[in-house]
Design a protein around this motif. Sequence first.
Motif, PDB file in Angstrom:
ATOM      1  N   GLY A 176     -22.957  -0.515 -35.157  1.00 41.50           N
ATOM      2  CA  GLY A 176     -22.076  -1.199 -34.217  1.00 41.50           C
ATOM      3  C   GLY A 176     -21.286  -0.245 -33.344  1.00 41.50           C
ATOM      4  O   GLY A 176     -21.145  -0.481 -32.145  1.00 41.50           O
ATOM      5  N   SER A 177     -20.753   0.832 -33.906  1.00 36.51           N
ATOM      6  CA  SER A 177     -19.959   1.753 -33.101  1.00 36.51           C
ATOM      7  C   SER A 177     -20.825   2.446 -32.056  1.00 36.51           C
ATOM      8  O   SER A 177     -20.367   2.702 -30.950  1.00 36.51           O
ATOM      9  CB  SER A 177     -19.248   2.773 -33.984  1.00 36.51           C
ATOM     10  N   PHE A 178     -22.071   2.735 -32.382  1.00 37.97           N
ATOM     11  CA  PHE A 178     -22.974   3.320 -31.393  1.00 37.97           C
ATOM     12  C   PHE A 178     -23.177   2.360 -30.230  1.00 37.97           C
ATOM     13  O   PHE A 178     -23.103   2.741 -29.065  1.00 37.97           O
ATOM     14  CB  PHE A 178     -24.313   3.687 -32.031  1.00 37.97           C
ATOM     15  N   ARG A 179     -23.395   1.092 -30.554  1.00 33.20           N
ATOM     16  CA  ARG A 179     -23.572   0.087 -29.491  1.00 33.20           C
ATOM     17  C   ARG A 179     -22.327  -0.002 -28.618  1.00 33.20           C
ATOM     18  O   ARG A 179     -22.421  -0.132 -27.404  1.00 33.20           O
ATOM     19  CB  ARG A 179     -23.920  -1.265 -30.101  1.00 33.20           C
ATOM     20  N   ASP A 180     -21.150   0.084 -29.231  1.00 34.54           N
ATOM     21  CA  ASP A 180     -19.904   0.046 -28.460  1.00 34.54           C
ATOM     22  C   ASP A 180     -19.805   1.225 -27.507  1.00 34.54           C
ATOM     23  O   ASP A 180     -19.385   1.082 -26.361  1.00 34.54           O
ATOM     24  CB  ASP A 180     -18.692   0.035 -29.382  1.00 34.54           C
ATOM     25  N   ILE A 181     -20.184   2.407 -27.988  1.00 36.50           N
ATOM     26  CA  ILE A 181     -20.079   3.607 -27.172  1.00 36.50           C
ATOM     27  C   ILE A 181     -21.024   3.558 -25.974  1.00 36.50           C
ATOM     28  O   ILE A 181     -20.676   3.984 -24.881  1.00 36.50           O
ATOM     29  CB  ILE A 181     -20.363   4.863 -28.027  1.00 36.50           C
TER      30      ILE A 181
END
Length: 86
Positions: A6-11
Amino acid sequence: HALAAGSFRDIVRVSGSAPGAWTEICRMNAERIHQSLSGYVRCLSEVERIFHAGDFERLRAHFEKGHREYRRILAASTPSLRLEST
């Protein structure tokens, strides 16, 4: 795609936006963006020097400074939030 947390997608979410819109946003904010990028490059260079020296206590100090700044920004943007120091 399965490896993207999820954090990768946010970035990387900005990458999915219209390139023309971001180009115009950058054009309108070029000076401020340049200042921010210059500061970021200086910070990354410092972290690179820390790694090269193997000074992990200094690296920890960098992480702690970032953590404090994150909590300060979070608290300022969420007045009702009470953050305990960790």
